[in-house]
Write a protein that holds these residues in place. Structure first.
Motif, mmCIF file in Angstrom:
data_model
loop_
_atom_site.group_PDB
_atom_site.id
_atom_site.type_symbol
_atom_site.label_atom_id
_atom_site.label_comp_id
_atom_site.label_asym_id
_atom_site.label_seq_id
_atom_site.Cartn_x
_atom_site.Cartn_y
_atom_site.Cartn_z
ATOM 1 N N VAL A 77 0.898 -1.067 0.052
ATOM 2 C CA VAL A 77 0.162 -0.069 0.018
ATOM 3 C C VAL A 77 0.841 1.379 -0.089
ATOM 4 O O VAL A 77 1.777 1.274 1.035
ATOM 5 C CB VAL A 77 -1.037 0.111 1.202
ATOM 6 C CG1 VAL A 77 -1.865 1.473 1.249
ATOM 7 C CG2 VAL A 77 -1.709 -1.217 1.439
ATOM 8 N N CYS A 78 0.547 2.332 -1.034
ATOM 9 C CA CYS A 78 1.491 3.461 -1.029
ATOM 10 C C CYS A 78 1.060 4.318 -0.079
ATOM 11 O O CYS A 78 -0.382 4.555 0.144
ATOM 12 C CB CYS A 78 1.496 3.989 -2.442
ATOM 13 S SG CYS A 78 2.356 5.539 -2.361
ATOM 14 N N VAL A 79 1.792 4.909 0.977
ATOM 15 C CA VAL A 79 1.710 5.771 1.793
ATOM 16 C C VAL A 79 2.366 6.980 1.627
ATOM 17 O O VAL A 79 2.364 7.969 2.704
ATOM 18 C CB VAL A 79 1.780 5.367 3.300
ATOM 19 C CG1 VAL A 79 0.497 4.187 3.380
ATOM 20 C CG2 VAL A 79 3.104 4.766 3.672
ATOM 21 N N GLY A 80 2.638 7.208 0.513
ATOM 22 C CA GLY A 80 3.432 8.609 -0.036
ATOM 23 C C GLY A 80 2.312 9.963 0.115
ATOM 24 O O GLY A 80 1.139 9.509 0.576
ATOM 25 N N THR A 81 3.007 10.892 0.052
ATOM 26 C CA THR A 81 2.207 12.150 0.507
ATOM 27 C C THR A 81 0.857 12.119 -0.345
ATOM 28 O O THR A 81 -0.252 12.326 0.292
ATOM 29 C CB THR A 81 3.121 13.587 0.287
ATOM 30 O OG1 THR A 81 4.301 13.312 0.855
ATOM 31 C CG2 THR A 81 2.176 14.604 0.482
ATOM 32 N N ALA A 82 0.845 12.240 -1.692
ATOM 33 C CA ALA A 82 -0.158 12.307 -2.314
ATOM 34 C C ALA A 82 -1.474 11.153 -2.020
ATOM 35 O O ALA A 82 -2.405 11.432 -2.122
ATOM 36 C CB ALA A 82 -0.005 12.092 -3.980
ATOM 37 N N CYS A 83 -0.813 9.836 -1.783
ATOM 38 C CA CYS A 83 -1.904 8.964 -1.481
ATOM 39 C C CYS A 83 -2.246 8.978 -0.090
ATOM 40 O O CYS A 83 -3.324 8.763 0.173
ATOM 41 C CB CYS A 83 -1.279 7.397 -1.759
ATOM 42 S SG CYS A 83 -0.833 7.008 -3.462
ATOM 43 N N HIS A 84 -1.437 9.557 0.939
ATOM 44 C CA HIS A 84 -1.881 9.716 2.179
ATOM 45 C C HIS A 84 -3.180 10.794 2.279
ATOM 46 O O HIS A 84 -3.710 10.427 2.873
ATOM 47 C CB HIS A 84 -0.613 10.179 2.844
ATOM 48 C CG HIS A 84 -0.737 10.302 4.347
ATOM 49 N ND1 HIS A 84 -1.407 11.360 5.043
ATOM 50 C CD2 HIS A 84 -0.127 9.544 5.424
ATOM 51 C CE1 HIS A 84 -1.322 11.132 6.288
ATOM 52 N NE2 HIS A 84 -0.665 10.084 6.453
ATOM 53 N N ALA A 118 6.722 4.328 0.197
ATOM 54 C CA ALA A 118 6.669 6.027 0.403
ATOM 55 C C ALA A 118 5.905 6.510 -0.971
ATOM 56 O O ALA A 118 5.217 7.452 -0.785
ATOM 57 C CB ALA A 118 7.905 6.265 0.651
ATOM 58 N N CYS A 119 6.372 6.058 -2.150
ATOM 59 C CA CYS A 119 5.706 6.360 -3.261
ATOM 60 C C CYS A 119 6.046 5.720 -4.254
ATOM 61 O O CYS A 119 7.041 5.287 -4.586
ATOM 62 C CB CYS A 119 6.092 7.856 -3.697
ATOM 63 S SG CYS A 119 5.505 8.370 -5.484
ATOM 64 N N LEU A 120 5.029 5.271 -5.256
ATOM 65 C CA LEU A 120 5.245 4.304 -6.374
ATOM 66 C C LEU A 120 5.400 5.045 -7.819
ATOM 67 O O LEU A 120 5.491 4.506 -8.675
ATOM 68 C CB LEU A 120 3.778 3.459 -6.484
ATOM 69 C CG LEU A 120 3.910 2.380 -5.475
ATOM 70 C CD1 LEU A 120 2.625 2.048 -5.106
ATOM 71 C CD2 LEU A 120 4.788 1.411 -5.205
ATOM 72 N N GLY A 121 5.224 6.293 -7.692
ATOM 73 C CA GLY A 121 5.360 7.326 -8.876
ATOM 74 C C GLY A 121 4.326 7.386 -9.655
ATOM 75 O O GLY A 121 4.462 7.578 -10.844
ATOM 76 N N CYS A 122 3.115 7.085 -9.414
ATOM 77 C CA CYS A 122 1.982 7.267 -9.985
ATOM 78 C C CYS A 122 0.793 7.919 -8.956
ATOM 79 O O CYS A 122 -0.174 7.352 -9.001
ATOM 80 C CB CYS A 122 1.430 5.795 -10.610
ATOM 81 S SG CYS A 122 1.239 4.492 -9.208
ATOM 82 N N CYS A 123 1.175 9.136 -8.598
ATOM 83 C CA CYS A 123 0.654 9.562 -7.574
ATOM 84 C C CYS A 123 -0.923 10.049 -8.218
ATOM 85 O O CYS A 123 -2.016 10.234 -7.181
ATOM 86 C CB CYS A 123 1.481 10.814 -6.978
ATOM 87 S SG CYS A 123 3.063 10.583 -6.564
ATOM 88 N N ALA A 124 -0.993 10.535 -9.230
ATOM 89 C CA ALA A 124 -2.321 10.744 -9.871
ATOM 90 C C ALA A 124 -3.542 9.820 -9.629
ATOM 91 O O ALA A 124 -4.640 10.093 -9.697
ATOM 92 C CB ALA A 124 -2.030 11.182 -11.488
HETATM 93 S S1 FES Z 1 2.477 8.901 -3.102
HETATM 94 FE FE1 FES Z 1 1.241 7.105 -3.691
HETATM 95 S S2 FES Z 1 1.935 6.935 -5.800
HETATM 96 FE FE2 FES Z 1 3.001 8.582 -5.017
#
Ligand code: FES
Length: 151
Positions: A77-84, A118-124
């Motif tokens: 599960v991505c929990v990077g900023t955009a997904c967060h 942290a981020c999978l590079g597909c934040c959109a």
């Molecule tokens: S923050 Fe989830 S894909 Fe970038």
């Protein structure tokens, strides 16, 4: 290839016993066993004549490899900023609840491992969940059951 049929000599022969094929060989082992068993790495060390410590350095450097037993299916599960900000922590909580494990753990039946990234590079398209390399976009807690049932 499955774990029972794993033969390191055959695997090394597939790559002409080349030391530079180490990562590809480790990928094949990871795929077959869902982790890199210590005794198998010992065989790779002997077969390719690479010190075990060097193999373990490679294995610990890449996040794709695990020295611990992993489940048949890897849920990330991505929990990077955009997904967060779009609700990823709730999605992760729901996976923990449904699977009965914490992030970083594997279910007792060895079916699922759960991790965050942290981020999978597909934040959109977040919140993003990846299961065995398959991307699930714009996930919410309502999707968790549906995703798990697929596997
Ligand atoms: S923050 Fe989830 S894909 Fe970038």
């Amino acid at each position: 290839m499955d774990a029972e049929k794993l033969n390191i000599k055959t695997l090394a022969a597939k790559y002409n016993y080349e030391k530079k094929a180490l990562i590809a060989i480790l990928q094949d082992i990871q795929e077959a066993c869902h982790y890199l068993p210590q005794e198998v790495l010992g065989e790779v060390s002997k077969t390719l004549d690479i010190p075990l410590i060097d193999i373990i350095s490679v294995a610990t450097f890449y996040k794709a490899f695990s020295l611990e037993p992993k489940g048949e299916h890897q849920v990330t599960v991505c929990v990077g900023t955009a997904c967060h900000i779009r609700g990823a922590p709730k999605v992760l909580d729901e996976f923990e609840k449904k699977l009965g494990i914490k992030t970083g753990q594997t279910t007792e039946d060895m079916k699922f491992s759960l991790d965050s990234v942290a981020c999978l590079g597909c934040c959109a398209i977040g919140p993003v969940v990846v299961v065995d390399g398959n991307y699930h976009a714009q996930t919410s807690i309502r999707d968790v059951d549906k995703i798990l049932k697929k596997y």
